[in-house]
Every structure is written in C-alpha cells, then in structure tokens.
Design a protein around this motif. Structure first.
Motif, PDB file in Angstrom:
ATOM      1  N   CYS A 283      45.446  31.087  43.222  1.00 19.23           N
ATOM      2  CA  CYS A 283      46.055  32.396  43.484  1.00 19.23           C
ATOM      3  C   CYS A 283      47.167  32.288  44.531  1.00 19.23           C
ATOM      4  O   CYS A 283      48.222  32.922  44.398  1.00 19.23           O
ATOM      5  CB  CYS A 283      44.997  33.396  43.932  1.00 19.23           C
ATOM      6  N   LYS A 287      51.065  33.116  43.637  1.00 16.53           N
ATOM      7  CA  LYS A 287      51.767  34.179  44.347  1.00 16.53           C
ATOM      8  C   LYS A 287      52.984  33.649  45.096  1.00 16.53           C
ATOM      9  O   LYS A 287      54.027  34.307  45.149  1.00 16.53           O
ATOM     10  CB  LYS A 287      50.821  34.880  45.320  1.00 16.53           C
ATOM     11  N   MET A 292      53.792  37.581  42.949  1.00 15.47           N
ATOM     12  CA  MET A 292      52.675  38.502  42.741  1.00 15.47           C
ATOM     13  C   MET A 292      51.435  37.689  42.423  1.00 15.47           C
ATOM     14  O   MET A 292      51.525  36.523  42.046  1.00 15.47           O
ATOM     15  CB  MET A 292      52.978  39.501  41.617  1.00 15.47           C
ATOM     16  N   SER A 293      50.272  38.302  42.558  1.00 17.04           N
ATOM     17  CA  SER A 293      49.024  37.602  42.288  1.00 17.04           C
ATOM     18  C   SER A 293      48.830  37.434  40.782  1.00 17.04           C
ATOM     19  O   SER A 293      49.451  38.148  39.984  1.00 17.04           O
ATOM     20  CB  SER A 293      47.846  38.391  42.859  1.00 17.04           C
ATOM     21  N   LYS A 295      46.337  38.410  38.999  1.00 17.50           N
ATOM     22  CA  LYS A 295      45.834  39.671  38.444  1.00 17.50           C
ATOM     23  C   LYS A 295      46.948  40.700  38.291  1.00 17.50           C
ATOM     24  O   LYS A 295      46.997  41.444  37.302  1.00 17.50           O
ATOM     25  CB  LYS A 295      44.710  40.216  39.320  1.00 17.50           C
ATOM     26  N   SER A 296      47.864  40.742  39.262  1.00 14.98           N
ATOM     27  CA  SER A 296      48.989  41.678  39.166  1.00 14.98           C
ATOM     28  C   SER A 296      49.902  41.295  38.012  1.00 14.98           C
ATOM     29  O   SER A 296      50.398  42.160  37.276  1.00 14.98           O
ATOM     30  CB  SER A 296      49.775  41.683  40.479  1.00 14.98           C
ATOM     31  N   PHE A 297      50.132  40.000  37.839  1.00 13.56           N
ATOM     32  CA  PHE A 297      50.961  39.539  36.712  1.00 13.56           C
ATOM     33  C   PHE A 297      50.308  39.928  35.390  1.00 13.56           C
ATOM     34  O   PHE A 297      50.986  40.387  34.470  1.00 13.56           O
ATOM     35  CB  PHE A 297      51.140  38.025  36.782  1.00 13.56           C
ATOM     36  N   ARG A 298      49.003  39.755  35.304  1.00 15.20           N
ATOM     37  CA  ARG A 298      48.282  40.097  34.076  1.00 15.20           C
ATOM     38  C   ARG A 298      48.413  41.590  33.780  1.00 15.20           C
ATOM     39  O   ARG A 298      48.656  41.982  32.622  1.00 15.20           O
ATOM     40  CB  ARG A 298      46.813  39.687  34.219  1.00 15.20           C
ATOM     41  N   LYS A 299      48.278  42.433  34.790  1.00 16.43           N
ATOM     42  CA  LYS A 299      48.422  43.886  34.582  1.00 16.43           C
ATOM     43  C   LYS A 299      49.866  44.236  34.202  1.00 16.43           C
ATOM     44  O   LYS A 299      50.088  45.096  33.351  1.00 16.43           O
ATOM     45  CB  LYS A 299      48.039  44.629  35.858  1.00 16.43           C
ATOM     46  N   HIS A 300      50.819  43.550  34.807  1.00 19.66           N
ATOM     47  CA  HIS A 300      52.228  43.829  34.561  1.00 19.66           C
ATOM     48  C   HIS A 300      52.636  43.479  33.137  1.00 19.66           C
ATOM     49  O   HIS A 300      53.509  44.130  32.544  1.00 19.66           O
ATOM     50  CB  HIS A 300      53.080  43.038  35.554  1.00 19.66           C
TER      51      HIS A 300
END
Length: 302
Positions: A283, A287, A292-293, A295-300
């Motif tokens: 992680c 980042k 970005m983390s 998880k944030s990339f996955r959501k994005h």
C-alpha cells in the motif's frame, strides 16, 4: 526497498480476472486469426466480462460510432477512423454509443512465427509494442482509403478457402503494418538507432517482463545483462528519459492496477501475488507512485 518483498521461492495462490484466448472471439473454426466487420463481430460476442485481458493481439478500427475505450487505465474517445492496438496481456474496457461499425483484427502471438525468419520482426512496430502511449492512431483522410482497401481485402480473404489463404492474410496484415508505420508519428517515437544501446534496452525490457515479480533492483538486471548498473541507467535515461529503477517500478505498478480491477482479489492477495512482504508495504509503495491508496484506485476505476 528490497526488504519490502518476499523471498523468490515463496508460493501463493493466484486468482485472475478473465484472460480470453483467441478461440473465444473467433467467428469461424480458425484459431490463429480473425478479421471481420466490427458490427458483425460485436453481435456474435456474448457475456463478456469487463474489464478483461486477451492472450492475442487485438486491433479495432472504428468507422462509425462514439463512446470511450480504455487500455491499461488510459481513457480514449471512440471516434471514426481511430485505430486501436492492444497487445497480449493488456487490460481494456469499452463503452459504445450509437451505431458502431468498423473492423476488428485478432491474431495470436504465433500467427507469424512460421512465416517470418526474425521472431522479433513485429517488435519494430510501436503500435504493437503493448505501450499504451502508442496504442491509438488517428488515421488522416489521406491514409484512410489505403487502410480500408487493405483491410477489406483481408476480410474477403478471411472468408475464402484455398491452400494459401493464411499466408495471403499474413502478407496483407504486414502490408497494413508497414503502411501505418511509414506515416505514424507514434512509431517514430520508439524507433531507436540500430546500435548496442538499443539492443541492450530491448533485452532489459524483456527481462523486466519476465522477472519483475522477483527482481526489483537495477543491479540484478545489469548482472544478467553483463553490464554495470551505471551503464544500464545511462541507457534508460538517454533513450527514454527515466531511470532503470523507474522502468522496473512502472511495470510493477501497471500489474498492480491490472489486478486491482479484478474485484475477486483482495488488496492483501494482490500484495502477495506481486511478491511484497506484506499488505502495508504494498500500500505504501502503490500510494507513493500513484498518489492514492490501492482501495481508492479500485473505487475510482470501478
């Protein structure tokens, strides 16, 4: 950085999102090549999972329609006479709007193997390199008739039966590639002088593709290439403008992004699949280089 990764001999279970072979996309019994009008081709594809990878070269030329198309997380607009080129292993996704038409060309990595003495012949075409920066060519009005004429001949040949059919298709595809390479500014971007640095860089790139999960340091690659780490770094800086270490890290980041769009994989599983010692190291690495983390990339990108 070396301590962030697990020992090379560690085994782990790896889950993948769909990697489609060429048979899944074939409109005939021919397994090594498919050439078709795009509208017909799309109607025959059912239940595709997006995003996905291919284990073959996948080329799409749009003559009508709109929408968007992403290749390895870089977004492009779908426009008439945009030609897309995807190499085996790249992740792509599309969203079409309106009536879509054009052409599709699929061919396996071994399709030209028995035909060309030089196994690396196709590598000189930047648009077949798998580098997303060279994945799209906007055909000029002057070039469009010659390209369409060549592909129409290939489509016709693909629907005939005679002993030299596949060789005829190979000749037509090579004619298309050479036509595009002669006028493509993108191809000039990767056309390096025929010298030892170019040969060394190509070997380095191939070695990264093979070893990036377990070899993370430029000195490890330099040793296998029988050159000094300083000379390897000089070649990368002179030709590509980035360091040897950046080339290795960029490949790791690309694979991390590809895995993150596979929602069946947890971030921890991705860390293990990429040979990181633990989730926190992965992680932090991601980042630092993406901003970005995971998880944030996955959501994005969801």
């Amino acid at each position: 950085m070396k301590d962030d990764f697990v020992p090379a001999g560690l085994t782990y279970m790896k889950k993948e999102f769909p990697i489609y072979d060429i048979c899944r996309f074939s409109l005939t019994l021919e397994e090594d090549v498919t050439i078709s009008n795009l509208a017909v081709y799309l109607k025959n594809l059912k239940s595709l999972h997006f995003p996905h990878r291919h284990d073959f070269y996948h080329l799409m030329l749009f003559t009508r329609g709109a929408g968007s198309h992403s290749i390895d997380f870089q977004q492009f607009s779908v426009k008439p006479y945009h030609f897309y080129f995807m190499a085996p292993g790249q992740v792509h996704n599309w969203h079409f709007e309106g009536d879509i038409d054009g052409y599709v060309i699929n061919f396996s990595a071994v399709f030209f193997k028995s035909f060309l003495l030089d196994d690396e012949y196709l590598e000189q075409f930047a648009f077949l390199s798998g580098n997303v920066n060279y994945s799209v060519i906007d055909l000029t009005e002057e070039l469009q008739p010659d390209v369409i004429r060549t592909i129409d001949r290939a489509v016709l040949e693909a629907n005939t039966v005679h002993p030299f059919r596949l060789d005829s298709i190979r000749i037509m595809l090579l004619d298309l590639f050479i036509l595009l390479a002669k006028v493509s500014k993108e191809n000039e971007g990767l056309k390096l002088p025929e010298n030892q640095p170019r040969a060394t860089l190509k070997k380095f790139e191939k070695l990264i593709e093979k070893e990036y999960q377990t070899m993370r340091l430029p000195k490890q690659y330099a040793e296998k290439l029988f050159i000094s780490p300083g000379y390897l770094n000089t070649i990368c800086q002179d030709v590509l403008g980035i360091s040897a270490g950046d080339m290795i890290r960029n490949r790791i980041i690309l694979e991390a992004k590809r895995m993150l769009v596979n929602l069946s994989l947890t971030v921890s599983e991705i860390a293990w699949n990429l040979n990181f010692a633990d989730n926190s190291h992965f992680c932090k690495f991601f980042k630092n280089h993406v901003g970005m983390s995971p998880k944030s990339f996955r959501k994005h990108t969801a």
